[in-house]
Scaffold this active site. Structure first.
Site, PDB file in Angstrom:
ATOM      1  N   CYS A  73      -4.590 -29.924  33.729  1.00 44.84           N
ATOM      2  CA  CYS A  73      -4.076 -30.694  32.589  1.00 44.84           C
ATOM      3  C   CYS A  73      -2.670 -30.230  32.226  1.00 44.84           C
ATOM      4  O   CYS A  73      -2.443 -29.057  31.935  1.00 44.84           O
ATOM      5  CB  CYS A  73      -5.066 -30.580  31.436  1.00 44.84           C
TER       6      CYS A  73
ATOM      7  N   CYS B 291      -2.066 -28.384  29.032  1.00 43.49           N
ATOM      8  CA  CYS B 291      -2.579 -27.012  29.030  1.00 43.49           C
ATOM      9  C   CYS B 291      -1.593 -26.070  29.707  1.00 43.49           C
ATOM     10  O   CYS B 291      -1.401 -24.940  29.282  1.00 43.49           O
ATOM     11  CB  CYS B 291      -3.912 -26.932  29.755  1.00 43.49           C
TER      12      CYS B 291
ATOM     13  N   ARG C 174       3.010   2.027   8.129  1.00 44.74           N
ATOM     14  CA  ARG C 174       2.827   3.352   8.704  1.00 44.74           C
ATOM     15  C   ARG C 174       1.686   3.368   9.690  1.00 44.74           C
ATOM     16  O   ARG C 174       0.771   2.557   9.611  1.00 44.74           O
ATOM     17  CB  ARG C 174       2.475   4.329   7.582  1.00 44.74           C
TER      18      ARG C 174
END
Ligand SMILES: *[C@@H]1O[C@H](CO)[C@@H](O)[C@H](O)[C@H]1NC(C)=O
Ligand SMILES: *[C@@H]1O[C@H](CO)[C@@H](O)[C@H](O)[C@H]1NC(C)=O
Ligand SMILES: *[C@@H]1O[C@H](CO)[C@@H](O)[C@H](O)[C@H]1NC(C)=O
Length: 342
Positions: free
Chosen positions: A75, A78, A339
């Site tokens: 496809c 895709c 952090r």
């Protein structure tokens, strides 16, 4: 025997030309593999799943969430979408993930055909040819050309177009399913994900997070660096200063000093005055220590603590007022103001 072989090859040819997608599909997947090898030395970040390993992988993943993309290798939409999906998968999957352990990004090729099982059938047929039971060939081949290994899986999730993305906690996908009209489901369709940006936005909205496509892994690569470089040591001291300051903000802000911890805190401050690697933290600790009795008089806890010295306590900056905030160098997280592993 050779005539049987000829018949067999002939049937194989006819069957294959009758199912062009099989051939195109496998040729494309070969091309895709070659391309991948040529272009980059890392494999895809998204994990390719099939009907065989789908449940096991999703059952075992340590990630909290999963994204499953159902697609078909032939496809075009895709194939255009793949780089977008990979851009997001890079953040969450693989040993160098910027945000590991949060989301497992996977894909399932609904049009995937079985290579392994075609070989099996070939063996099977050779055997039959040899044993002169050639009549079995036709039926075997027919079964083979229809075999799409992930069909059932894609049907379970009512995949109606490619690509189609789902979101949920990994265990919910195990033996799971999805129906378009379902009222409440543990799995949902990601409906706005046509670019990497939009997919990540969708995820950020869902998690209340602020992941960015450009997030990089900071920190550890700096740590392995050069401890005789004075510049780096100065930066490391920034981190210690900021950590000290943050710790005292928490201690004072949450009124953690109690009559029974007062003496320990004084001892700790005495240690800091002498041994803290930062001059301004040593100075601040000394000042705090000198005014300690004023700030925390022995009868502090028996009086109304809301009123006493509230202002001066919250203003107290153990490492001085000039300390820059958010400068984490060695302890920096994946974003510039975070952090550790955040
Ligand atoms: C499914 O994927 C696994 C891992 O990539 C592979 O070993 C296995 O052969 C695949 N199964 C089928 C039926 O293709
Ligand atoms: C470490 O830093 C010092 C000072 O900047 C420099 O002279 C030395 O070459 C560095 N060593 C390495 C291994 O980079
Ligand atoms: C960190 O964030 C601040 C504020 O968002 C920005 O001004 C600064 O340039 C950033 N620093 C780096 C190294 O990205």
């Amino acid at each position: 025997m050779y005539s049987y072989l000829g018949l067999f090859l002939c049937i194989l040819f006819v069957c294959c030309s009758a199912t062009p997608f099989t051939i195109i599909g496998s040729r494309r997947s070969i091309l895709r593999e070659i391309n991948n090898n040529d272009k980059s030395d890392h494999p895809d970040y998204a994990v390719e799943l099939n009907a065989t390993n789908f449940d096991d992988v999703l059952k075992d993943t340590p990630a909290t969430f999963a994204v499953v993309e159902f697609f078909a290798h032939w496809c075009p939409a895709c194939r255009n979408y793949k780089p977008h999906y990979e851009k997001v998968a890079r953040l969450f999957n693989g040993p160098d993930a910027v945000h590991p352990g949060i989301i497992l990004m996977t894909r399932v090729d609904c049009a995937s055909k079985v290579c392994a099982s075609s070989i099996f059938f070939l063996h099977n047929m050779w055997f039959r040819v040899y044993k002169k039971h050639a009549l079995m060939i036709g039926t075997s081949l027919f079964t083979f050309s229809e075999a799409q290994i992930n069909n059932k899986l894609c049907d379970q999730f009512s995949v109606v177009h490619y690509p189609m993305l789902f979101w949920g906690r990994p265990p919910k996908f195990v033996g799971g399913s999805w129906e378009p009209k379902q009222e409440k489901s543990d799995i949902c369709v990601i409906d706005d994900a046509c670019t990497a940006d939009r997919l990540l936005n969708w995820i950020n909205k869902e998690l209340g997070s602020s992941f960015g496509l450009d997030d990089q892994r900071f920190g550890n690569e700096h740590l392995s660096s050069n401890i005789s470089d004075p510049g780096q040591i100065v930066k490391a001291i920034y981190d210690v200063e900021e950590a000290t300051s943050t710790a005292f903000d928490i201690i004072l802000g949450h009124k953690m000093i109690k009559p029974e911890s007062r003496a320990s805190l004084i001892k700790f401050l005495q240690l800091l005055v002498v041994h803290h690697p930062s001059k301004r933290c040593r100075k601040g600790s000394a000042e705090f220590l000198m005014s300690f009795d004023d700030l925390y008089p022995a009868d502090f806890w028996s009086t109304n603590e809301q009123e006493i010295n509230k202002g001066s306590l919250s203003d107290l900056q153990i490492c001085g007022k000039d300390l820059p905030h958010g400068q984490w160098i060695f302890c920096r997280g994946s974003k510039n103001d975070t952090r550790g592993f955040r």
